[in-house]
Motif scaffolding. Structure first.
Motif, PDB file in Angstrom:
ATOM      1  N   LYS A  97      39.011  19.198  -5.846  1.00 52.85           N
ATOM      2  CA  LYS A  97      38.867  18.210  -7.056  1.00 52.85           C
ATOM      3  C   LYS A  97      37.509  17.698  -6.912  1.00 52.85           C
ATOM      4  O   LYS A  97      36.775  17.293  -8.138  1.00 52.85           O
ATOM      5  CB  LYS A  97      39.903  17.231  -7.150  1.00 52.85           C
ATOM      6  CG  LYS A  97      39.978  16.282  -6.183  1.00 52.85           C
ATOM      7  CD  LYS A  97      41.379  15.657  -6.051  1.00 52.85           C
ATOM      8  CE  LYS A  97      41.404  14.422  -7.103  1.00 52.85           C
ATOM      9  NZ  LYS A  97      42.950  13.852  -6.741  1.00 52.85           N
ATOM     10  N   GLU A  98      36.871  17.084  -5.965  1.00 52.22           N
ATOM     11  CA  GLU A  98      35.462  16.371  -6.015  1.00 52.22           C
ATOM     12  C   GLU A  98      34.546  17.573  -6.577  1.00 52.22           C
ATOM     13  O   GLU A  98      33.548  16.913  -7.300  1.00 52.22           O
ATOM     14  CB  GLU A  98      35.176  16.085  -4.710  1.00 52.22           C
ATOM     15  CG  GLU A  98      35.491  14.883  -4.244  1.00 52.22           C
ATOM     16  CD  GLU A  98      37.255  14.659  -3.798  1.00 52.22           C
ATOM     17  OE1 GLU A  98      37.606  15.679  -3.381  1.00 52.22           O
ATOM     18  OE2 GLU A  98      37.421  13.438  -3.694  1.00 52.22           O
ATOM     19  N   ARG A 100      34.957  19.822  -8.644  1.00 53.46           N
ATOM     20  CA  ARG A 100      35.318  20.028  -9.978  1.00 53.46           C
ATOM     21  C   ARG A 100      34.840  18.990 -10.652  1.00 53.46           C
ATOM     22  O   ARG A 100      34.195  19.106 -11.760  1.00 53.46           O
ATOM     23  CB  ARG A 100      36.963  20.264 -10.152  1.00 53.46           C
ATOM     24  CG  ARG A 100      37.502  20.304 -11.648  1.00 53.46           C
ATOM     25  CD  ARG A 100      38.800  20.035 -11.644  1.00 53.46           C
ATOM     26  NE  ARG A 100      39.202  18.670 -11.502  1.00 53.46           N
ATOM     27  CZ  ARG A 100      40.454  18.184 -11.211  1.00 53.46           C
ATOM     28  NH1 ARG A 100      41.440  19.335 -11.407  1.00 53.46           N
ATOM     29  NH2 ARG A 100      40.726  17.073 -11.062  1.00 53.46           N
ATOM     30  N   ASP A 101      35.172  17.552 -10.293  1.00 57.13           N
ATOM     31  CA  ASP A 101      34.644  16.331 -10.843  1.00 57.13           C
ATOM     32  C   ASP A 101      33.273  16.143 -10.801  1.00 57.13           C
ATOM     33  O   ASP A 101      32.671  14.889 -10.928  1.00 57.13           O
ATOM     34  CB  ASP A 101      35.547  15.347 -10.630  1.00 57.13           C
ATOM     35  CG  ASP A 101      36.933  15.517 -10.900  1.00 57.13           C
ATOM     36  OD1 ASP A 101      37.191  16.525 -11.825  1.00 57.13           O
ATOM     37  OD2 ASP A 101      37.785  14.859 -10.262  1.00 57.13           O
TER      38      ASP A 101
ATOM     39  N   TYR B  88      34.645   9.312  -9.766  1.00 62.56           N
ATOM     40  CA  TYR B  88      35.822   9.145 -10.111  1.00 62.56           C
ATOM     41  C   TYR B  88      36.173   8.502 -11.327  1.00 62.56           C
ATOM     42  O   TYR B  88      36.058   7.120 -11.619  1.00 62.56           O
ATOM     43  CB  TYR B  88      36.800   8.690  -9.219  1.00 62.56           C
ATOM     44  CG  TYR B  88      36.658   9.428  -7.713  1.00 62.56           C
ATOM     45  CD1 TYR B  88      37.232  10.570  -7.615  1.00 62.56           C
ATOM     46  CD2 TYR B  88      35.836   9.075  -6.870  1.00 62.56           C
ATOM     47  CE1 TYR B  88      37.131  11.348  -6.489  1.00 62.56           C
ATOM     48  CE2 TYR B  88      35.545   9.444  -5.603  1.00 62.56           C
ATOM     49  CZ  TYR B  88      36.408  10.587  -5.111  1.00 62.56           C
ATOM     50  OH  TYR B  88      36.107  11.615  -4.491  1.00 62.56           O
ATOM     51  N   GLU B  89      36.251   9.126 -12.660  1.00 64.92           N
ATOM     52  CA  GLU B  89      36.191   8.967 -13.973  1.00 64.92           C
ATOM     53  C   GLU B  89      37.270   7.675 -14.294  1.00 64.92           C
ATOM     54  O   GLU B  89      36.937   6.588 -15.108  1.00 64.92           O
ATOM     55  CB  GLU B  89      36.548   9.939 -14.782  1.00 64.92           C
ATOM     56  CG  GLU B  89      35.410  10.860 -14.643  1.00 64.92           C
ATOM     57  CD  GLU B  89      34.461  11.010 -16.038  1.00 64.92           C
ATOM     58  OE1 GLU B  89      34.922  11.307 -17.025  1.00 64.92           O
ATOM     59  OE2 GLU B  89      33.314  10.928 -15.704  1.00 64.92           O
ATOM     60  N   ASP B 128      34.290   5.816 -16.730  1.00 63.28           N
ATOM     61  CA  ASP B 128      34.149   7.127 -17.996  1.00 63.28           C
ATOM     62  C   ASP B 128      33.733   6.040 -19.263  1.00 63.28           C
ATOM     63  O   ASP B 128      33.380   6.782 -20.346  1.00 63.28           O
ATOM     64  CB  ASP B 128      35.637   7.544 -18.187  1.00 63.28           C
ATOM     65  CG  ASP B 128      36.596   6.864 -18.141  1.00 63.28           C
ATOM     66  OD1 ASP B 128      36.474   5.649 -17.785  1.00 63.28           O
ATOM     67  OD2 ASP B 128      37.899   7.450 -18.228  1.00 63.28           O
TER      68      ASP B 128
END
Lengths: 265, 296
Positions: A97-98, A100-101, B88-89, B128
């Motif tokens: 996920k890291e 991906r984000d 991390y949004e 975000d």
């Protein structure tokens, strides 16, 4: 510990949704049992009238579904499917996920080794599937008891849940391995969920065509049968041993592959 | 002592070239510029230093230790600002920064507050909801909060307004004065010019040259602008050492490196309106390095 906490927090909402879905399925399913039991129709005779193929696809093989244990054992197929999708997705996403984000640069430039990131992530995965499993267990015992004069069949359900947990572990490891090997999350989740479908279709095919029974070894969905656990109180030791060994290999490959990986921005 | 030492570092992505035989070193306490156009290999080099990617061949050491082998140990003392900042949004700024701090020992959490104050960053906003420039600020605070001995900045100023850039440069200078070594990657030369002592120039994956900024500007090139009264004879300046020659109506521009008397000789008898001899900007020198070899 910080990575573990973060992953638990990040996945809490989705875990709750998965658990609610599971509880609802068990609740709705056992309601239907009540319907059968009240109607005083000979269920077995009714179902015998259906073609075998249809019964196989719905997981209703040769068990006596007029008894609650037999009826409940049919659920195992759905538990397996749902739990497999949950676990495989968790594994594939949590590892990748890291990237991906686009925040791999954040975690992996910290003064820790890659396995120190992956281990707590996988631990969070194990805790998540365990919680899912325990919710399934509690809901099962509760709703069975409602329809079985207060007897929740705790021993039988426990055995079934143990088998389910072994399968969950297997799928978590499978997903994680794809997450570590494949280029991105999208590809990992696609391949992993495709494989779950493939395993499922294979398990149906094996049930339909006796000649293909030898293929059963290729699909984890055929390693445990709901009816043997719920009715005969037996858990196949060999199946458990094989699945757990393969799981360990997959986890090992996850670490090796991830360590060698060139992280993308 | 060299804080960073890169030795013949090469990275191929399959057949695709990342960097080839990159070598340079950064002394302790200096602010070292790393310039080149986009896609030249700056980020690849930096990502290899941080062991985010594994080099195909060659090696690099930081604080005298191998980057890959002792990566986690080395990274304790590195502050890194990635070129593209993503976090991390769903987290708040404060949560991201605390999470970042939790990976280091003995972090002074008051530094999060003080750095954010300097950079005018609201700690209570969600990631975000932030603009690109504000995310960059989160990156800056995140990179500096553990008082690193080596600061690696990859295109750090994108999205920051001029005032913030100034504050950011002041911050980096202050860290540098407190003993931090800085590797500053950029494709904007004026900012490298402001901050750096030495600079490595990278082009198409290879280091073109490592130079002292001052030498680069002062001792090498002169920029000539000649305003003509009449017609310009370009061939008159067909001279070794002249580059970037351009004609714009009655004006002739070129850079010259070499004995200034050669130019003075050529100017004899020219019918000029005006003559300007200047220090070239780094951009102009830089363009010279960048000119493709196949150009005449």
């Amino acid at each position: 510990m910080n990575v573990f906490k973060k992953e638990m927090k990040a996945n809490l909402k989705s875990l709750i949704i998965w658990c609610c879905a599971q509880v609802f399925i068990i609740f709705a399913g056992m309601m239907k049992y009540q319907g059968f039991a009240d109607s005083e129709v000979d269920i077995n005779a009714l179902f015998d009238a259906f073609p075998k193929e249809i019964m196989v696809v719905f997981g209703i093989g040769s068990v006596d579904i007029s008894r609650v244990a037999g009826y409940y054992s049919v659920f195992f197929l759905y538990f397996m499917l749902l739990a497999a999708v949950h676990a495989v997705m968790f594994g594939a996403v949590v590892v990748s996920k890291e990237e991906r984000d686009h925040c791999a640069d954040f975690v992996y430039t910290k003064p820790i080794r890659r396995f120190q990131v992956i281990s707590p992530k996988l631990l969070a995965g194990v805790v998540n599937i365990l919680l899912f499993n325990m919710v399934t267990f509690a809901a099962s015992v509760f709703f069975i008891a409602q329809h079985n004069k207060g007897d929740g069949l705790i021993d039988k359900v426990s055995l079934t849940m143990l088998a389910l947990f072994i399968l969950q572990l297997f799928f978590l490891a499978l997903g994680a391995m794809f997450g570590a090997i494949l280029k991105n999350t999208k590809r990992a989740t696609a391949v992993a969920s495709g494989l779950v479908m493939g395993f499922f279709i294979l398990s149906v095919v094996v049930d339909l065509y006796d000649k293909l029974a030898f293929l059963a070894i290729l699909t984890p969905f055929k390693y445990f049968e709901g009816s043997t656990m719920m009715i005969n109180d037996q858990l196949s030791f060999n199946s458990a041993a094989i699945l757990l060994s393969v799981t360990l290999v997959f986890f090992g490959l996850t670490f090796v592959a991830f360590n060698r990986r060139d992280l993308s921005t | 002592m060299n804080v960073i030492e890169i030795n013949q570092l090469t990275k191929y992505y399959g057949k695709h070239r990342g960097i080839e035989n990159v070598s340079f070193s950064v002394d302790r306490g200096e602010i070292f510029g790393f310039i080149g156009p986009n896609g030249a290999g700056k980020s690849t080099t930096i990502r290899a230093l941080l062991s985010l990617i594994h080099p195909t061949s060659g090696s690099a050491t930081i604080f005298g230790k191998d980057c890959i082998k002792y990566g986690s140990e080395i990274r304790r003392d590195i502050g890194y600002l990635p070129s593209e900042v993503f976090y991390y949004e769903h987290m708040k700024v404060r949560e991201v920064l605390n999470y970042s701090a939790s990976f280091y020992d003995n972090v002074d959490y008051r530094r999060i507050e003080s750095l954010s104050e300097v950079m005018d960053l609201d700690l209570n906003k969600r990631i975000d909801d932030l603009s690109y420039g504000n995310k960059k600020k989160v990156g800056i605070v995140q990179g500096l909060l553990h008082e690193p001995r080596l600061i690696i900045l990859d295109e750090p100023t994108g999205g920051l307004d001029p005032l913030m850039q100034q504050k950011f440069f002041d911050l980096i200078r202050a860290e540098n004065q407190n003993g931090a070594t800085v590797l500053f990657s950029s494709h904007i030369l004026s900012e490298v010019q402001k901050l750096c002592g030495r600079v490595a120039i990278i082009k198409d994956g290879t280091i073109v040259r490592v130079e002292n900024i001052r030498d680069m500007q002062k001792h090498n090139y002169k920029k000539f602008t000649l305003d003509y009264k009449g017609i310009i004879d370009v061939h008159h300046f067909n001279l070794e050492g002249i580059t970037n020659l351009t004609v714009n109506e009655n004006t002739l521009h070129f850079l010259f490196k070499g004995d200034i008397n050669r130019i003075v000789e050529r100017l004899q008898g020219q019918n000029l309106f005006n003559l300007l001899v200047e220090e070239p900007t780094l951009e102009e020198i830089f363009m010279h390095y960048y000119q493709k070899e196949d150009q005449p």
